[in-house]
Design an enzyme around this catalytic site. Structure first.
Site, PDB file in Angstrom:
ATOM      1  N   THR A  38       0.815  -1.209   0.000  1.00  0.00           N
ATOM      2  CA  THR A  38       0.000   0.000   0.000  1.00  0.00           C
ATOM      3  C   THR A  38       0.852   1.265   0.000  1.00  0.00           C
ATOM      4  O   THR A  38       1.806   1.382   0.775  1.00  0.00           O
ATOM      5  CB  THR A  38      -0.928   0.023   1.233  1.00  0.00           C
ATOM      6  OG1 THR A  38      -1.695  -1.184   1.256  1.00  0.00           O
ATOM      7  CG2 THR A  38      -1.871   1.209   1.196  1.00  0.00           C
ATOM      8  N   SER A 109       2.290  -7.387   1.484  1.00  0.00           N
ATOM      9  CA  SER A 109       1.230  -6.629   2.141  1.00  0.00           C
ATOM     10  C   SER A 109      -0.037  -6.614   1.273  1.00  0.00           C
ATOM     11  O   SER A 109      -0.577  -7.676   0.975  1.00  0.00           O
ATOM     12  CB  SER A 109       1.725  -5.220   2.485  1.00  0.00           C
ATOM     13  OG  SER A 109       0.858  -4.573   3.399  1.00  0.00           O
ATOM     14  N   GLN A 110      -0.519  -5.437   0.845  1.00  0.00           N
ATOM     15  CA  GLN A 110      -1.677  -5.432  -0.037  1.00  0.00           C
ATOM     16  C   GLN A 110      -1.375  -6.228  -1.310  1.00  0.00           C
ATOM     17  O   GLN A 110      -2.267  -6.887  -1.859  1.00  0.00           O
ATOM     18  CB  GLN A 110      -2.085  -3.996  -0.414  1.00  0.00           C
ATOM     19  CG  GLN A 110      -3.368  -3.944  -1.234  1.00  0.00           C
ATOM     20  CD  GLN A 110      -3.829  -2.542  -1.614  1.00  0.00           C
ATOM     21  OE1 GLN A 110      -4.698  -2.360  -2.468  1.00  0.00           O
ATOM     22  NE2 GLN A 110      -3.284  -1.526  -0.975  1.00  0.00           N
ATOM     23  N   ASP A 194       3.645  -8.109  13.580  1.00  0.00           N
ATOM     24  CA  ASP A 194       3.161  -7.402  12.389  1.00  0.00           C
ATOM     25  C   ASP A 194       1.726  -6.911  12.606  1.00  0.00           C
ATOM     26  O   ASP A 194       0.840  -7.704  12.900  1.00  0.00           O
ATOM     27  CB  ASP A 194       3.204  -8.354  11.193  1.00  0.00           C
ATOM     28  CG  ASP A 194       2.922  -7.673   9.868  1.00  0.00           C
ATOM     29  OD1 ASP A 194       2.024  -6.804   9.812  1.00  0.00           O
ATOM     30  OD2 ASP A 194       3.574  -8.035   8.875  1.00  0.00           O
ATOM     31  N   HIS A 206       6.706  -5.545   9.851  1.00  0.00           N
ATOM     32  CA  HIS A 206       5.974  -5.675   8.584  1.00  0.00           C
ATOM     33  C   HIS A 206       6.865  -5.361   7.385  1.00  0.00           C
ATOM     34  O   HIS A 206       6.737  -5.981   6.335  1.00  0.00           O
ATOM     35  CB  HIS A 206       4.758  -4.736   8.585  1.00  0.00           C
ATOM     36  CG  HIS A 206       3.915  -4.849   7.360  1.00  0.00           C
ATOM     37  ND1 HIS A 206       3.167  -5.973   7.079  1.00  0.00           N
ATOM     38  CD2 HIS A 206       3.694  -3.982   6.332  1.00  0.00           C
ATOM     39  CE1 HIS A 206       2.512  -5.794   5.936  1.00  0.00           C
ATOM     40  NE2 HIS A 206       2.822  -4.598   5.463  1.00  0.00           N
TER      41      HIS A 206
END
Length: 270
Positions: A38, A109-110, A194, A206
């Site tokens: 993100t 992540s995203q 995380d 993260h």
């Protein structure tokens, strides 16, 4: 049909067949897709560590980033929807160009969330309302390894989990979820601290999966590729980091490696 028409038709058919052969002849053995996190700028974002490691370890490997918004805030759900479709579309386009190649997919992540959803299905809130995978059958047959890091869809108990996280992410899969079609080629990295894949409170955790698990991810990918014959010795790293800078000669991005081929074929897409 007149003889002239037959000749023209035969030449056209042969040209298409020759173009397809030429295109496949210039395909890489291994192609890596990377999906960023993100708000990261267009490119690979934090997925670049693993993308670069795999690129450096395999002669002639190519790569491309998943093109999607990677937006946060109120646009997060729609960004995930766009990303899932981008994963499906870009991998399918490559499959049509180079069906005999192997692919590796890395999501962070995203970026991990959209890869997870594209290959393992949903539902995923308002972003995806189907439990079916969106990738094509051709892509399913050519994918060799999938690396997910800091995946918000993380849930405890999956056979491909790596790390010490037991809590689920903010978009966690339901208890008992399975991804049987791909679970033997997935590695998902998530540690308890995380905040996005395990409801912890350390953003450093993260952002640190490339350094912490990059070499483990590379070893997993290489084991799935079975690429010992075209594998280069991995570059050593200092200070415990797994980041390996790629040389200009060793990095062949899709836009650089295939543009000449598409131009030579006059933009032909089969």
């Amino acid at each position: 049909m007149r003889l002239n028409d037959i000749i023209i038709s035969t030449i056209a058919t042969a040209s298409v067949a020759d173009a397809a052969k030429a295109r496949r002849a210039n395909c890489p053995n291994i192609h890596i897709f990377g999906a960023r996190e993100t708000t990261a700028p267009p490119g690979f974002g934090s997925a670049s560590t693993v993308v670069d490691l795999v690129m450096n370890a395999n002669d002639g490997a190519t790569s491309e980033s998943i093109v999607y918004p990677a937006a946060g805030g109120n646009e997060y759900a729609s960004s995930v929807s766009s990303g899932i479709l981008a994963v499906a579309n870009q991998t399918n386009t490559f499959n049509q160009m180079c069906p005999d190649s192997k692919i590796v997919v890395v999501g962070y992540s995203q970026g991990a969330q959209i890869v997870d959803d594209a290959f393992c299905g949903g539902p995923d809130g308002t972003s995806l309302n189907t439990s079916m995978a969106l990738v094509s059958t051709g892509v399913s047959e050519m994918v060799a390894a999938i690396i997910l890091m800091g995946d918000p869809r993380h849930v405890n108990g999956l056979p491909y989990n790596v790390g010490n996280a037991t809590a689920g992410g903010f978009a966690a899969r339901p208890a008992g979820f399975q991804c049987p079609a791909f679970e033997n080629i997935i590695q998902e990295y998530c540690d308890a601290a995380d905040p996005f894949c395990a409801k912890g409170n350390s953003t450093a955790t993260h952002q640190g999966y490339g350094r912490e698990y990059g070499q483990a991810a590379l070893q997993f990918v290489q084991s799935k590729l079975g690429a010992s014959n075209n594998t280069k010795a991995s570059a050593s790293t200092s200070g415990g980091t797994n980041d390996v800078p790629a040389s200009a000669a060793g990095r062949t991005r899709l836009g650089e490696g295939y543009m000449w081929m598409l131009l030579a074929l006059g933009g032909l897409v089969l």
